[in-house]
Design a protein around this motif. Structure first.
Motif, PDB file in Angstrom:
ATOM      1  N   ASP A 248      -6.422  18.290   3.486  1.00 53.62           N
ATOM      2  CA  ASP A 248      -7.858  18.489   3.544  1.00 53.62           C
ATOM      3  C   ASP A 248      -8.293  19.730   2.766  1.00 53.62           C
ATOM      4  OD1 ASP A 248      -6.742  20.398   5.140  1.00 53.62           O
ATOM      5  OD2 ASP A 248      -8.150  20.159   6.806  1.00 53.62           O
ATOM      6  N   ARG A 249      -7.329  20.341   2.065  1.00 55.20           N
ATOM      7  CA  ARG A 249      -7.649  21.589   1.380  1.00 55.20           C
ATOM      8  C   ARG A 249      -7.225  21.614  -0.085  1.00 55.20           C
ATOM      9  NH1 ARG A 249      -3.833  25.288   5.075  1.00 55.20           N
ATOM     10  NH2 ARG A 249      -4.752  23.887   6.623  1.00 55.20           N
ATOM     11  N   GLY A 250      -6.711  20.515  -0.613  1.00 60.13           N
ATOM     12  CA  GLY A 250      -6.275  20.509  -1.999  1.00 60.13           C
ATOM     13  C   GLY A 250      -5.585  19.207  -2.358  1.00 60.13           C
ATOM     14  N   PRO A 251      -4.924  19.164  -3.501  1.00 63.40           N
ATOM     15  CA  PRO A 251      -4.316  17.924  -3.984  1.00 63.40           C
ATOM     16  C   PRO A 251      -2.976  17.575  -3.339  1.00 63.40           C
ATOM     17  CG  PRO A 251      -3.935  19.682  -5.559  1.00 63.40           C
ATOM     18  CD  PRO A 251      -4.794  20.269  -4.471  1.00 63.40           C
ATOM     19  N   GLY A 252      -2.491  18.383  -2.434  1.00 56.84           N
ATOM     20  CA  GLY A 252      -1.210  18.102  -1.805  1.00 56.84           C
ATOM     21  C   GLY A 252      -1.243  16.821  -0.984  1.00 56.84           C
ATOM     22  N   SER A 253      -0.092  16.153  -0.879  1.00 54.21           N
ATOM     23  CA  SER A 253      -0.037  14.889  -0.141  1.00 54.21           C
ATOM     24  C   SER A 253       1.339  14.700   0.481  1.00 54.21           C
ATOM     25  CB  SER A 253      -0.355  13.708  -1.069  1.00 54.21           C
ATOM     26  OG  SER A 253       0.637  13.599  -2.087  1.00 54.21           O
ATOM     27  N   VAL A 254       1.366  13.950   1.568  1.00 51.52           N
ATOM     28  CA  VAL A 254       2.606  13.496   2.184  1.00 51.52           C
ATOM     29  C   VAL A 254       2.558  11.984   2.230  1.00 51.52           C
ATOM     30  CG1 VAL A 254       4.062  13.465   4.242  1.00 51.52           C
ATOM     31  CG2 VAL A 254       2.898  15.582   3.585  1.00 51.52           C
ATOM     32  N   THR A 255       3.324  11.336   1.368  1.00 50.16           N
ATOM     33  CA  THR A 255       3.460   9.884   1.392  1.00 50.16           C
ATOM     34  C   THR A 255       4.679   9.561   2.239  1.00 50.16           C
ATOM     35  OG1 THR A 255       2.591   9.806  -0.861  1.00 50.16           O
ATOM     36  CG2 THR A 255       3.601   7.801  -0.001  1.00 50.16           C
ATOM     37  N   ALA A 256       4.470   8.807   3.314  1.00 53.90           N
ATOM     38  CA  ALA A 256       5.524   8.629   4.317  1.00 53.90           C
ATOM     39  C   ALA A 256       5.974   7.178   4.412  1.00 53.90           C
ATOM     40  CB  ALA A 256       5.038   9.111   5.678  1.00 53.90           C
ATOM     41  N   PHE A 257       7.286   7.011   4.499  1.00 54.31           N
ATOM     42  CA  PHE A 257       7.894   5.710   4.778  1.00 54.31           C
ATOM     43  C   PHE A 257       8.623   5.829   6.117  1.00 54.31           C
ATOM     44  CE2 PHE A 257       7.174   5.306   0.294  1.00 54.31           C
ATOM     45  CZ  PHE A 257       6.979   3.948   0.074  1.00 54.31           C
ATOM     46  N   TYR A 258       8.213   5.003   7.075  1.00 52.21           N
ATOM     47  CA  TYR A 258       8.827   4.997   8.398  1.00 52.21           C
ATOM     48  C   TYR A 258       9.610   3.695   8.574  1.00 52.21           C
ATOM     49  CZ  TYR A 258       5.390   8.659   9.399  1.00 52.21           C
ATOM     50  OH  TYR A 258       4.632   9.804   9.367  1.00 52.21           O
ATOM     51  N   THR A 259      10.897   3.809   8.803  1.00 52.64           N
ATOM     52  CA  THR A 259      11.670   2.592   9.046  1.00 52.64           C
ATOM     53  C   THR A 259      11.487   2.173  10.496  1.00 52.64           C
ATOM     54  OG1 THR A 259      13.715   3.732   9.662  1.00 52.64           O
ATOM     55  CG2 THR A 259      13.363   3.300   7.330  1.00 52.64           C
ATOM     56  N   VAL A 260      11.337   0.874  10.686  1.00 49.34           N
ATOM     57  CA  VAL A 260      11.165   0.285  12.015  1.00 49.34           C
ATOM     58  C   VAL A 260      12.243  -0.765  12.181  1.00 49.34           C
ATOM     59  CG1 VAL A 260       9.607  -0.933  13.571  1.00 49.34           C
ATOM     60  CG2 VAL A 260       8.680   0.703  11.922  1.00 49.34           C
ATOM     61  N   LEU A 261      13.086  -0.579  13.182  1.00 52.26           N
ATOM     62  CA  LEU A 261      14.200  -1.493  13.402  1.00 52.26           C
ATOM     63  C   LEU A 261      13.736  -2.675  14.240  1.00 52.26           C
ATOM     64  CD1 LEU A 261      16.949   1.166  14.203  1.00 52.26           C
ATOM     65  CD2 LEU A 261      16.394   0.132  12.012  1.00 52.26           C
ATOM     66  N   ALA A 262      13.711  -3.841  13.645  1.00 49.16           N
ATOM     67  CA  ALA A 262      13.332  -5.059  14.356  1.00 49.16           C
ATOM     68  C   ALA A 262      14.586  -5.627  15.019  1.00 49.16           C
ATOM     69  CB  ALA A 262      12.734  -6.072  13.391  1.00 49.16           C
ATOM     70  N   GLU A 263      14.718  -5.393  16.325  1.00 53.89           N
ATOM     71  CA  GLU A 263      15.926  -5.817  17.035  1.00 53.89           C
ATOM     72  C   GLU A 263      16.020  -7.341  17.029  1.00 53.89           C
ATOM     73  OE1 GLU A 263      16.036  -4.081  20.858  1.00 53.89           O
ATOM     74  OE2 GLU A 263      15.855  -2.019  20.123  1.00 53.89           O
ATOM     75  N   GLY A 264      17.131  -7.837  16.539  1.00 55.49           N
ATOM     76  CA  GLY A 264      17.314  -9.278  16.428  1.00 55.49           C
ATOM     77  C   GLY A 264      16.342  -9.909  15.447  1.00 55.49           C
ATOM     78  N   ASP A 265      15.883  -9.102  14.456  1.00 56.79           N
ATOM     79  CA  ASP A 265      14.906  -9.569  13.467  1.00 56.79           C
ATOM     80  C   ASP A 265      13.618 -10.063  14.116  1.00 56.79           C
ATOM     81  OD1 ASP A 265      16.664  -8.981  11.429  1.00 56.79           O
ATOM     82  OD2 ASP A 265      17.537 -10.986  11.390  1.00 56.79           O
ATOM     83  N   ASP A 266      13.303  -9.526  15.303  1.00 61.05           N
ATOM     84  CA  ASP A 266      12.078  -9.897  16.009  1.00 61.05           C
ATOM     85  C   ASP A 266      10.939  -8.995  15.543  1.00 61.05           C
ATOM     86  OD1 ASP A 266      10.134 -10.735  17.727  1.00 61.05           O
ATOM     87  OD2 ASP A 266      10.979  -9.788  19.523  1.00 61.05           O
ATOM     88  N   GLN A 267      10.024  -9.562  14.769  1.00 58.05           N
ATOM     89  CA  GLN A 267       8.902  -8.782  14.257  1.00 58.05           C
ATOM     90  C   GLN A 267       7.830  -8.553  15.322  1.00 58.05           C
ATOM     91  OE1 GLN A 267       9.008  -7.305  11.340  1.00 58.05           O
ATOM     92  NE2 GLN A 267      10.970  -8.242  10.887  1.00 58.05           N
ATOM     93  N   GLN A 268       7.973  -9.159  16.511  1.00 54.95           N
ATOM     94  CA  GLN A 268       7.020  -8.956  17.596  1.00 54.95           C
ATOM     95  C   GLN A 268       7.524  -7.943  18.612  1.00 54.95           C
ATOM     96  OE1 GLN A 268       4.104 -10.333  17.115  1.00 54.95           O
ATOM     97  NE2 GLN A 268       5.011 -11.265  15.283  1.00 54.95           N
ATOM     98  N   ASP A 269       8.544  -7.186  18.264  1.00 52.69           N
ATOM     99  CA  ASP A 269       8.999  -6.085  19.100  1.00 52.69           C
ATOM    100  C   ASP A 269       7.819  -5.144  19.342  1.00 52.69           C
ATOM    101  OD1 ASP A 269      11.406  -4.273  20.055  1.00 52.69           O
ATOM    102  OD2 ASP A 269      10.141  -3.018  18.777  1.00 52.69           O
TER     103      ASP A 269
END
Length: 454
Positions: A312-333
């Motif tokens: 909020d004070r300049g051109p700095g940025s944090v681009t974030a990638f968060y890994t989410v583990l889908a247990e048993g490939d269940d995307q409705q976890d």
């Protein structure tokens, strides 16, 4: 009759008197009252007779002259609930509990680059002490959302399928949804090497200890580590330290962002962060709400994720990638479902694509970037939409094509999809040691789709 003093004289007189009183009075400080350890259930310690605030630290006297550090995570009446930050060996009933002066800040500076830290911000790599004089709040300072700089600049991550079909903007927060063994770590490694960023902050939360060493030595390597900071809290660390590891990684990323630098934050994984909060919440008696997850888990997730983004004070940025583990490939976890709601897009890795040898195994149909329209021009947007249409058409008719039930000439669109499918697969496939920038990815996509018009 005596003369009445002037108003100015009275003000000067009382001003001097009050100043003398303030100089003599010592500011009040909270009374630090020690207590005793009364109970230990699992990872939770209970202390009585002790006065300390939630989030503060206590030292517990253990056998053989050891002290165990713990943090106050809750209370009930006169009982304090404590969670240890390290090994609990040697604790005994009635052990003294001493409130300690602790600071909820992290020491930060350029000396962090190239270093590997634990959840307390101390070095793990044996390269000596850190010479960091600046500090950053551990829990961060909320930013006014109306004052943040808007997402307008594209981020080149070096991955063809992401640059062409799921364009990412600086300051965006993306979820990387994946089951086990589908190439998540390899994809993260490619991003650390090829992303156009000034600083890379990696949080390895709740992962296997072996993976920490492999990521630092092989994935990052000496060259990648020079511009990176790694915060590692493996699975064998207490749940409180796993939470702290994520907070420390965000605090470091915020520090470099506030200096105007472009930061790439990789947190592996958001699921382990949520599981650590669940362990703590259940241990102190919070009732579960959704599939064993207490409500505090779903309150912690946005508090963490909202710390990333543009400054909020300049051109700095944090681009974030968060890994989410889908247990048993269940995307409705429940954690996966909550993450989709609070992130700016998600990239789904497909097990079927991985098993067919397509790496990175990005499922284009299930993935979306909610900021792509902000950073990609109309030309790229139209190319990406056209690719998705042809890709989805083939996938919806895949079973008919595979068993030979579809006859060529029945539908010209399907005929075209069958013809282009091998080339479309090549667009998605990329060698882990190959970088493809945004311009190259666009031209390759344009060349592929130009063949579809003839």
């Amino acid at each position: 009759m005596s003369a009445t003093p002037e108003l100015g004289e009275l003000q000067r007189h009382w001003g001097r008197s009050l100043g003398e009183v303030r100089a003599r009075v010592t500011p009040l400080r909270p009374l630090q009252v020690e207590g005793v350890l009364s109970r230990m259930v699992g990872m939770t310690l209970e202390a009585v007779g002790c006065e300390a605030a939630v989030g503060s630290r206590c030292l517990i006297e253990a056998a053989e002259g050891r002290t165990v550090e713990a943090e106050v995570v809750g209370f009930h009446g006169e009982r304090l609930f404590l969670m240890p930050t390290g090994d609990m060996r040697g604790l005994m009933p009635g052990a003294r509990v001493l409130p300690a002066h602790s600071s909820s800040e992290v020491h930060v500076g350029d000396a962090l680059l190239g270093r590997v830290l634990d959840g307390t911000g101390r070095p793990l790599d044996g390269l000596g002490a850190l010479d960091c004089r600046d500090t950053q709040p551990l829990m961060g300072t909320p930013l006014n959302p109306l004052k943040r700089w808007a997402i307008r600049e594209p981020l080149d991550v070096g991955i063809r399928s992401i640059n062409a079909l799921l364009s990412i903007g600086r300051g965006q927060r993306i979820g990387l949804f994946s089951g086990s063994g589908v190439g998540k770590s390899v994809l993260l490694g490619m991003m650390t090497r090829y992303t156009n960023a000034d600083v890379i902050v990696v949080g390895l939360i709740g992962e296997r200890g072996r993976e920490v060493q492999e990521f630092v030595a092989n994935t990052l390597g000496p060259d990648g580590l020079k511009r990176a900071v790694v915060v590692a809290t493996p699975a064998d660390t207490p749940p409180l330290m796993r939470l702290h590891g994520a907070w420390v990684a965000h605090a470091i990323a915020e520090y470099f962002r506030d200096r105007g630098q472009k930061v790439l934050l990789l947190l592996d994984s958001l699921t382990r962060f949520a599981q650590a909060q669940r362990e703590i919440a259940l241990a102190i008696g919070e009732p579960p709400a959704t599939k064993g997850y207490p409500p505090s888990v779903f309150a912690r997730l946005p508090q963490l994720v909202e710390r990333a983004g543009n400054s909020d004070r300049g051109p700095g940025s944090v681009t974030a990638f968060y890994t989410v583990l889908a247990e048993g490939d269940d995307q409705q976890d429940p954690i996966a479902d909550a993450a989709r709601a609070i992130l700016d897009g998600h990239i789904v890795l497909s097990r079927s694509l991985a098993e067919s040898g397509v790496y990175p195994a990005i499922d284009v149909e299930a993935s979306i970037s909610r900021a792509m329209h902000l950073v990609a021009d109309r030309d790229l947007m139209s190319l990406a939409v056209r690719f998705r249409q042809i890709y989805a058409l083939y996938q919806h008719n895949r079973d008919l094509i595979s068993v030979g039930a579809y006859r060529r000439g029945t539908d010209p669109r399907i005929d075209q999809a069958i013809e282009l499918w091998p080339k479309m697969t090549e667009i998605l496939r990329q060698d882990m040691y190959e970088a493809v920038d945004i311009r190259t990815a666009r031209e390759q996509l344009r060349t592929l789709l130009a063949a579809a018009t003839h």
